[in-house]
Design an enzyme around this catalytic site. Structure first.
Site, PDB file in Angstrom:
ATOM      1  N   GLU A 151       8.878   9.685  17.713  1.00  0.00           N
ATOM      2  CA  GLU A 151       7.732  10.074  18.006  1.00  0.00           C
ATOM      3  C   GLU A 151       7.558  10.213  19.438  1.00  0.00           C
ATOM      4  O   GLU A 151       6.575   9.561  20.236  1.00  0.00           O
ATOM      5  CB  GLU A 151       6.692   9.362  17.583  1.00  0.00           C
ATOM      6  N   ASN A 193      13.041  11.743  15.471  1.00  0.00           N
ATOM      7  CA  ASN A 193      11.934  11.852  14.035  1.00  0.00           C
ATOM      8  C   ASN A 193      10.575  11.939  14.955  1.00  0.00           C
ATOM      9  O   ASN A 193      10.012  11.305  15.650  1.00  0.00           O
ATOM     10  CB  ASN A 193      12.061  10.310  13.358  1.00  0.00           C
ATOM     11  N   HIS A 229       3.873  13.721   7.093  1.00  0.00           N
ATOM     12  CA  HIS A 229       2.689  12.674   6.306  1.00  0.00           C
ATOM     13  C   HIS A 229       1.604  13.744   6.236  1.00  0.00           C
ATOM     14  O   HIS A 229       1.012  14.101   7.459  1.00  0.00           O
ATOM     15  CB  HIS A 229       2.457  11.894   7.349  1.00  0.00           C
ATOM     16  N   GLU A 257       9.466  11.317   6.032  1.00  0.00           N
ATOM     17  CA  GLU A 257       8.602  10.262   5.637  1.00  0.00           C
ATOM     18  C   GLU A 257       7.527  10.967   4.921  1.00  0.00           C
ATOM     19  O   GLU A 257       6.143  10.835   5.129  1.00  0.00           O
ATOM     20  CB  GLU A 257       7.860   9.649   6.944  1.00  0.00           C
ATOM     21  N   ASP A 259       4.635  11.886   2.172  1.00  0.00           N
ATOM     22  CA  ASP A 259       3.613  11.402   1.333  1.00  0.00           C
ATOM     23  C   ASP A 259       2.461  12.508   1.859  1.00  0.00           C
ATOM     24  O   ASP A 259       2.234  13.426   2.515  1.00  0.00           O
ATOM     25  CB  ASP A 259       3.083  10.003   1.741  1.00  0.00           C
TER      26      ASP A 259
END
Length: 384
Positions: A151, A193, A229, A257, A259
């Site tokens: 990030e 990432n 996300h 990651e 979801d």
């Protein structure tokens, strides 16, 4: 309505499998040359049989959700705690799973001695090297992929984040960290990432510009993690296009990651729609020549970070709180099944020969880029 829109709509309305494909996904994923990963926590991985079964039956790799982050692995300057990372790596080895290292430099979850310290550039570089050498050195050959930079851009814009590393070392801290990681483990695949780059926008463009500059300078960078996300109903239509931008640069990409959180209450209709979103994400990976892995962020809804960080949202993962498979698992399987007898686009395309120069559109000067060093080439072994 155009033909392309009709095609997409028909795809999304296809019926999902009428049974839960528990245990089938690893073989399906490997048949396409990709991995399916899951983020794991140390305690349930050690003690909860249901948790362990979900991991070993449905995934090909694991990511340490927290235990490899700085505050846990190096709580004091000269003190490393390897109990958690060792537990994850040892579990993976026993069960034939790959491991993704997460993460080296991040603005969150830093120990007080680091985040509250007053550092000169020389001192902070020494700290960064000590940490990198210890972590990558310990798991050299056992962890083959690392999120080195996590990030680096501000949440909603194109600027570099004002974190400790940027304040003290300047914007070149990213290149320095990648070089240090490569020196610590020359065989590891090194990633940036990031979230908020899954669809077109200023942040996505800013990361692409940053990455292009790093590659032009010969910095050892091998891949980009698209965190993924998502809020239910917001998976970008151009996810494939955004990932291809990096594949076209010769980099691997992952969904790192994944979801898809649903506003409460999550009914059956919402879960079926969520399954189609999971399917779309896996399809996007299969459509990108150098997409090597899709990792979901958590083993079950019981262990998801979503309810704590996003009150009012729930049911973000393919397994519910009792380890029962949800439609999302079938959605992932359907994407893999539909391509089972085919080949992924571009998988056999020859790479640019060593020493060859390629032209870039909109590049400065004569439009010539030097090839990246050999360390940036894709490994011969399949992804975890």
């Amino acid at each position: 309505m155009g033909a392309a829109v009709l095609t997409v709509t028909a795809t999304l309305l296809l019926a999902l499998p009428d049974r839960a494909p528990v245990g089938e996904l690893p073989a399906l994923a490997r048949s396409h040359g990709i991995g399916l990963g899951v983020a794991v926590a140390v305690d349930p991985l050690a003690r909860d049989g249901g948790y362990q079964d979900v991991v070993t039956s449905n995934y090909t790799s694991v990511t340490a959700e927290n235990t490899m982050k700085w505050e846990y692995v190096q709580p004091e300057r000269d003190e490393f705690d390897w109990s958690g990372p060792d537990a994850v790596v040892d579990f993976a080895r026993r069960h034939g799973l790959g491991v993704r290292g997460h993460t080296l430099l991040w603005h969150n979850q830093q120990p007080p001695w680091l985040s509250e310290g007053t550092w000169t550039g020389t001192e902070l570089r020494e700290v960064m090297r000590e940490h990198t050498d210890a972590l990558l050195g310990r798991y050299r050959g056992r962890i083959t992929t690392w999120d080195v930079i996590n990030e680096p851009l501000v949440d909603d814009g194109p600027r570099l984040r004002d974190n400790l590393w940027h304040r003290v070392l300047g914007e070149d801290y990213i290149a320095e960290a990648l070089r240090m990681a490569h020196e610590a483990d020359p065989g590891a695949r090194l990633y940036i990432n990031e979230f908020g780059i899954e669809g077109a926008g200023p942040k996505a463009d800013a990361l692409h510009t940053l990455v292009t500059d790093l590659l032009d300078r010969g910095v050892p960078l091998h891949g980009i993690g698209f965190q993924g996300h998502f809020v239910h109903g917001s998976v970008p239509e151009d996810l494939t296009e955004q990932m291809r931008r990096y594949s076209d640069l010769g980099l691997d990409v992952t969904v790192s990651e994944l979801d898809v959180r649903i506003p409460e209450p999550a009914g059956q209709e919402q879960l079926e729609e969520q399954a189609r979103e999971y399917r779309r994400v896996v399809q996007a990976c299969l459509d990108v020549p150098r997409c090597v892995n899709v990792t979901v962020w958590g083993v079950s809804d019981q262990h998801s970070w979503i309810p704590e960080w996003f009150p009012g949202y729930t049911a973000a993962l393919p397994f519910d709180g009792s380890y029962r498979p949800k439609p999302a698992l079938a959605g992932m399987a359907q994407a893999l099944e539909r391509r089972r007898t085919g080949t992924r686009p571009g998988r056999t395309t020859p790479r640019t020969p060593p020493g060859h120069r390629t032209r870039l559109k909109n590049s400065k000067g004569p439009g010539i880029r030097e090839p990246r060093p050999a360390s940036a080439e894709r490994p011969a072994t399949p992804p975890p």
